[in-house]
Design a protein around this motif. Structure first.
Motif, PDB file in Angstrom:
ATOM      1  N   GLU A  15      -6.292  -3.177  -4.984  1.00 51.34           N
ATOM      2  CA  GLU A  15      -6.555  -4.370  -6.101  1.00 51.34           C
ATOM      3  C   GLU A  15      -8.435  -4.176  -6.138  1.00 51.34           C
ATOM      4  N   ALA A  16      -9.386  -4.215  -4.846  1.00 48.26           N
ATOM      5  CA  ALA A  16     -10.819  -3.933  -4.952  1.00 48.26           C
ATOM      6  C   ALA A  16     -10.649  -2.345  -5.647  1.00 48.26           C
ATOM      7  N   GLY A  17      -9.731  -1.041  -5.106  1.00 45.40           N
ATOM      8  CA  GLY A  17     -10.554   0.095  -6.383  1.00 45.40           C
ATOM      9  C   GLY A  17     -10.238  -0.373  -7.315  1.00 45.40           C
ATOM     10  N   ASP A  18      -8.782  -1.059  -7.621  1.00 47.85           N
ATOM     11  CA  ASP A  18      -8.980  -1.347  -9.340  1.00 47.85           C
ATOM     12  C   ASP A  18     -10.217  -1.386 -10.156  1.00 47.85           C
ATOM     13  N   ILE A  19     -10.523  -2.787  -9.279  1.00 44.24           N
ATOM     14  CA  ILE A  19     -11.667  -3.314 -10.415  1.00 44.24           C
ATOM     15  C   ILE A  19     -13.324  -2.434 -10.046  1.00 44.24           C
ATOM     16  N   LEU A  20     -12.974  -1.822  -9.151  1.00 39.92           N
ATOM     17  CA  LEU A  20     -14.082  -0.785  -8.733  1.00 39.92           C
ATOM     18  C   LEU A  20     -14.296   0.262 -10.042  1.00 39.92           C
ATOM     19  N   VAL A  21     -13.084   0.436 -10.092  1.00 36.69           N
ATOM     20  CA  VAL A  21     -12.494   1.769 -11.404  1.00 36.69           C
ATOM     21  C   VAL A  21     -13.172   1.187 -13.091  1.00 36.69           C
ATOM     22  N   LYS A  22     -12.601  -0.281 -12.555  1.00 35.17           N
ATOM     23  CA  LYS A  22     -13.267  -0.788 -14.247  1.00 35.17           C
ATOM     24  C   LYS A  22     -15.267  -1.119 -13.575  1.00 35.17           C
ATOM     25  N   CYS A  23     -15.300  -0.801 -13.167  1.00 33.52           N
ATOM     26  CA  CYS A  23     -16.396  -0.640 -12.811  1.00 33.52           C
ATOM     27  C   CYS A  23     -17.036   0.574 -13.709  1.00 33.52           C
ATOM     28  N   HIS A  24     -17.422   1.981 -12.757  1.00 33.71           N
ATOM     29  CA  HIS A  24     -17.138   2.827 -13.695  1.00 33.71           C
ATOM     30  C   HIS A  24     -17.268   3.304 -14.725  1.00 33.71           C
ATOM     31  N   LYS A  25     -15.515   2.739 -15.707  1.00 36.48           N
ATOM     32  CA  LYS A  25     -15.289   3.123 -16.477  1.00 36.48           C
ATOM     33  C   LYS A  25     -16.320   2.657 -17.469  1.00 36.48           C
ATOM     34  N   GLU A  26     -17.397   1.264 -16.939  1.00 45.69           N
ATOM     35  CA  GLU A  26     -17.403   0.701 -18.576  1.00 45.69           C
ATOM     36  C   GLU A  26     -19.094   1.108 -17.403  1.00 45.69           C
ATOM     37  N   LEU A  43     -24.435  -5.054 -15.037  1.00 44.79           N
ATOM     38  CA  LEU A  43     -23.140  -5.137 -15.252  1.00 44.79           C
ATOM     39  C   LEU A  43     -21.919  -4.858 -14.021  1.00 44.79           C
ATOM     40  N   ALA A  44     -22.328  -3.897 -13.557  1.00 40.62           N
ATOM     41  CA  ALA A  44     -21.528  -4.417 -11.683  1.00 40.62           C
ATOM     42  C   ALA A  44     -20.974  -5.617 -11.242  1.00 40.62           C
ATOM     43  N   GLU A  45     -22.302  -5.801 -11.061  1.00 42.13           N
ATOM     44  CA  GLU A  45     -22.017  -7.654 -10.510  1.00 42.13           C
ATOM     45  C   GLU A  45     -21.139  -8.251 -10.950  1.00 42.13           C
ATOM     46  N   LYS A  46     -21.631  -8.177 -12.762  1.00 38.50           N
ATOM     47  CA  LYS A  46     -20.918  -8.902 -13.618  1.00 38.50           C
ATOM     48  C   LYS A  46     -19.282  -9.255 -13.184  1.00 38.50           C
ATOM     49  N   ILE A  47     -18.770  -7.681 -13.591  1.00 32.61           N
ATOM     50  CA  ILE A  47     -17.368  -7.034 -13.422  1.00 32.61           C
ATOM     51  C   ILE A  47     -16.431  -7.873 -12.099  1.00 32.61           C
ATOM     52  N   MET A  48     -17.434  -7.939 -11.195  1.00 33.35           N
ATOM     53  CA  MET A  48     -17.049  -7.453  -9.649  1.00 33.35           C
ATOM     54  C   MET A  48     -16.637  -9.251  -9.878  1.00 33.35           C
TER      55      MET A  48
END
Ligand code: MF3
Ligand code: CO
Length: 250
Positions: A15-26, A43-48
């Motif tokens: 689950e943490a990995g999936d969120i991290l992937v979203k960060c990198h894609k954005e 941006l990364a902090e906001k997505i997390m």
């Protein structure tokens, strides 16, 4: 301590990995000349936050930011800053997501605008080196098999492998045993076992591998001012082979 994770623990780390992937894609979408690494960090902090996760790096040993941003000759642990990225820069963004105690760690190097051919080659070789290392992350293999695959490939392409920073076990804390060097000898070192979760994160330089530490005591950079790239995944050793928790392709 070397731990082997339960199915439930691995699910949380995924689950943490999936969120991290979203960060990198954005981040990939926003990278262009004129933006700052502080904007990327926000941006990364906001997505997390939107996903109920926290940035594990913030507060880790006194580190103040959610991400590391390492530009050109910076190898790792660069600070996000307000200076604008320039056309032709390469920037590595590294972060660790904590979701309900499950951790995932992944770094990616981005090209800013038009990067020269050698820079693109450095990025390409570094990414391929990561996947050569992952191929060796098999139950029954040894840690040296991972480093050896990375080193022989990257050096064969005319680049060098950073010695002073390694991959690591991860969970329940960010840096657990064992160390995973990105260089080494085949069939040497600890044997990998099912349930171990590790990072593989080669830092590859266009010039020499030597690094020096900035006065901030965090940021490592090359001694010859050559550029450095880095790609990192969090990987579970399973019976069926390496399972990437931070895969951006699925
Ligand atoms: N993600 C980094 C790693 O792979 C962790 C950096 S620790 C920090 O080791 F505090 F600098 F963020
Ligand atoms: Co990392």
């Amino acid at each position: 301590m070397i731990t082997r994770k339960s199915k439930r623990e691995i699910e949380k780390m995924k689950e943490a990995g999936d969120i991290l992937v979203k960060c990198h894609k954005e981040i990939a979408k926003m990278i262009k000349p004129g933006i700052t690494t502080m904007e990327i960090n926000a941006l990364a902090e906001k997505i997390m936050e939107e996903h109920g996760a926290t940035p594990e790096q913030k507060g880790y040993n006194g580190y103040e930011y959610a991400t590391c941003a390492s530009i050109n000759d910076e190898i790792c642990h660069g600070f996000p800053r307000d200076e604008k990225l320039k056309d032709g820069d390469i920037v590595t963004v590294d972060m660790v997501v904590n979701k309900d105690g499950g951790l995932a760690d992944s770094a990616w190097t981005y090209a800013v605008g038009n990067v020269d051919e050698k820079g693109h080659r450095l990025m390409e070789v570094t990414k391929t080196a990561l996947y050569k290392g992952i191929e060796q992350a098999q139950a029954g293999n040894r840690i040296g098999d991972i480093g050896h695959a990375i080193q022989t490939y990257a050096e064969g392409e005319g680049f060098s492998v950073v010695r002073d920073f390694t991959g690591h076990g991860i969970g329940p804390t960010l840096h657990e045993d064992p160390h995973i060097p990105h260089f080494g000898l085949p069939n040497k070192g600890l044997r990998l076992k099912e349930g171990m979760v590790i990072t593989i994160e080669p830092m590859i330089n266009e010039g020499s591998w030597h690094s020096k530490m900035d006065a901030n005591n965090w940021t490592a950079r090359t001694t010859d001012k050559g550029r450095s790239a880095q790609y990192e995944h969090t990987i579970v050793i399973t019976k069926e082979g390496p399972m990437i928790l931070t895969d951006q392709d699925n």
